[in-house]
Motif scaffolding. Structure first.
Motif, PDB file in Angstrom:
ATOM      1  N   VAL A 354       8.474   6.229   2.677  1.00 51.68           N
ATOM      2  CA  VAL A 354       7.048   6.349   3.017  1.00 51.68           C
ATOM      3  C   VAL A 354       6.166   5.956   1.838  1.00 51.68           C
ATOM      4  N   CYS A 355       6.649   6.160   0.610  1.00 51.27           N
ATOM      5  CA  CYS A 355       5.863   5.777  -0.565  1.00 51.27           C
ATOM      6  C   CYS A 355       5.857   4.270  -0.791  1.00 51.27           C
ATOM      7  N   SER A 356       6.642   3.528  -0.015  1.00 51.05           N
ATOM      8  CA  SER A 356       6.630   2.072  -0.109  1.00 51.05           C
ATOM      9  C   SER A 356       5.573   1.463   0.795  1.00 51.05           C
ATOM     10  N   THR A 357       4.860   2.296   1.572  1.00 56.65           N
ATOM     11  CA  THR A 357       3.843   1.793   2.499  1.00 56.65           C
ATOM     12  C   THR A 357       2.465   1.700   1.868  1.00 56.65           C
ATOM     13  N   GLY A 384       0.710   9.131  -8.711  1.00 53.30           N
ATOM     14  CA  GLY A 384      -0.300   9.208  -7.664  1.00 53.30           C
ATOM     15  C   GLY A 384       0.199   8.825  -6.294  1.00 53.30           C
ATOM     16  N   LEU A 385       1.524   8.950  -6.072  1.00 55.55           N
ATOM     17  CA  LEU A 385       2.117   8.545  -4.802  1.00 55.55           C
ATOM     18  C   LEU A 385       2.036   9.624  -3.731  1.00 55.55           C
ATOM     19  N   TRP A 399      -6.490   7.405   1.398  1.00 53.29           N
ATOM     20  CA  TRP A 399      -6.354   7.052  -0.015  1.00 53.29           C
ATOM     21  C   TRP A 399      -5.106   6.202  -0.159  1.00 53.29           C
ATOM     22  N   SER A 400      -4.988   5.507  -1.258  1.00 60.36           N
ATOM     23  CA  SER A 400      -3.862   4.586  -1.406  1.00 60.36           C
ATOM     24  C   SER A 400      -3.398   4.538  -2.853  1.00 60.36           C
ATOM     25  N   TYR A 401      -2.367   3.736  -3.100  1.00 66.56           N
ATOM     26  CA  TYR A 401      -1.729   3.614  -4.408  1.00 66.56           C
ATOM     27  C   TYR A 401      -0.875   2.352  -4.379  1.00 66.56           C
ATOM     28  N   PRO A 402      -0.479   1.829  -5.522  1.00 65.49           N
ATOM     29  CA  PRO A 402       0.455   0.695  -5.515  1.00 65.49           C
ATOM     30  C   PRO A 402       1.782   1.134  -4.903  1.00 65.49           C
TER      31      PRO A 402
END
Length: 427
Positions: A354-357, A384-385, A399-402
């Motif tokens: 899910v953190c790859s999305t 910040g994931l 919100w988002s992150y790389p």
């Protein structure tokens, strides 16, 4: 005398350079991969994801190291596979097909899943035999080039290391997950940062001095070790675009925002039970006030009590859909169409996916994790994931992150290592 100038290599019909002019010549192009699994989806999915990232998914051979399961065999899981199989044979000679020996209850062997979540089918799986794989690598080297071998899990270590020891000129062996000792048995080891948590001062303080020599790993990562944040997997931009199209009919009409809840199961270093299930349902009731749709999925490890509490609470709720576990698995559809995710803290694999999305990820139960799993969660927070899931979460605020790109980065490291050896991956 003027130097002789050799002509440039001729172009291939596709516009590239023929493989014979590549580094290593015709024998230096890696065109195929052997995957060695252990029967556990979390471990095997890492192998499949890495092979896919390297562009070899259409030319892979899948093998599996299996051990007896169920009944008395559940007490022998800590033994090396070869010893376990011999012991099982002896016990079976004594007890025959005793129900005590063979009764159900062992871990189920997982199905192979492709990047779109569909099963690859167990008919594609062969029993791992180091001698057979070594023979294939040697006999086909001149025609097919080197063989990439990717293995994951403790039970695969012996097979993978044997292949590398006896056929090092013909193979490049990658071991996923830390093998605990003698990492030089492999060309490359891919493992998360948190596997090295035992070497930190914080970890050393938690271990009695007389036990420290037995805690692994004992040395910092060497040159052949690639460190990741989480687990490898098959989720990337391409697979999400395919899933978005494949699952459009089922998801496009759902009210937004769509919150996806993934519930795992307690582990030795992340314990929880009915109390966490009740906490999760209480928080979800609050979130449902400003949420369009909630879809809930459970894993094979979810305890019956946890499952029952959540299903009883939301069965029949107009905004909630609970996956019944039947095929097709909507997991990739959830990743593609979900606007935010809630994940229980126990699963490194689910969190890595899910953190790859790049979409909002909320974790529940992280405060219950200990040892290296706590270190994993701390790393996710530092980048910040993830954020904690509470009753105050407003899923309408995005919100988002790389995105996490562990699999792609590991694949790039393999390309570099192959190049140092004079080999290249098929283009």
């Amino acid at each position: 005398m003027k130097p002789i100038r050799l002509p440039d290599p001729p172009s291939s019909p596709s516009g590239g350079v023929p493989e014979i002019f590549e580094a290593g010549g015709v024998y230096g192009v890696v065109r195929r991969a052997v995957v060695i699994g252990n029967g556990f989806p979390g471990a095997e999915n890492q192998c499949l994801g890495l092979v896919r990232a390297l562009g070899l998914a259409d030319n892979q051979f899948f093998y599996r190291v299996t051990r007896p399961r169920g009944g008395l065999n559940d007490w022998f899981q800590w033994l090396p596979v070869s010893v376990h199989k011999r012991l099982h044979y002896i016990v079976r000679l004594i007890l025959g097909n005793s129900r005590f020996l063979l009764k159900s209850g062992g871990a189920k062997v997982g199905a192979l899943l492709s990047a779109n979540g569909s099963s690859l089918g167990l008919s594609a799986v062969l029993e791992a035999d180091a001698k057979q794989i070594i023979s294939m690598a040697r006999q086909t080297f001149e025609k097919e080039g080197p063989l990439l071998v990717v293995a994951s899990g403790r039970d695969t270590i012996s097979t993978a290391s044997t292949i590398r020891r006896l056929a090092s000129d013909y193979v490049f062996v990658v071991q996923i997950q830390h093998p605990r000792r003698r990492l030089d048995r492999f060309d490359m080891v891919i493992t998360p940062h948190h596997d090295y948590y035992p070497l930190t001062p914080e970890a050393q303080e938690q271990v009695p001095r007389f036990l420290r020599p037995w805690i692994t790993p004992r040395e910092p990562p060497g040159r052949n070790v690639v460190l990741t944040v989480g687990a490898l997997h098959q989720v990337d931009g391409a697979s999400l675009r395919i899933a978005a199209t494949s699952w459009q009919d089922e998801f496009s009409h759902l009210k937004k925002p769509l919150l996806v809840v993934n519930v795992g199961g307690p582990t030795r270093h992340c314990r929880y039970g009915a109390d966490l299930a009740k906490q999760l349902t209480a928080y979800l009731h609050n979130v449902l006030l400003n949420c369009g749709t909630v879809r809930i999925s459970f894993s094979r490890r979810t305890p019956e009590k946890v499952y029952s509490i959540i299903v009883k609470e939301f069965a029949g709720h107009p905004k909630v859909y609970i996956w019944d576990g039947e095929e097709p698995n909507p997991h990739m559809g959830h990743l593609a169409w979900g606007d935010a995710f809630v994940v229980t803290a126990d699963s490194v694999s689910m969190l890595s996916e899910v953190c790859s999305t790049g979409k909002p990820v909320y974790v529940i139960g992280a405060e219950r994790c200990t040892w290296k799993f706590l270190d994993f969660h701390n790393r996710l927070k530092e980048r910040g994931l993830v954020r904690p899931f509470t009753a105050a979460v407003d899923v309408t605020q995005s919100w988002s992150y790389p995105p996490l790109t562990d699999t792609a980065e590991a694949a790039n490291r393999i390309r570099q290592a192959l190049a140092e050896r004079g080999w290249v991956l098929r283009k």
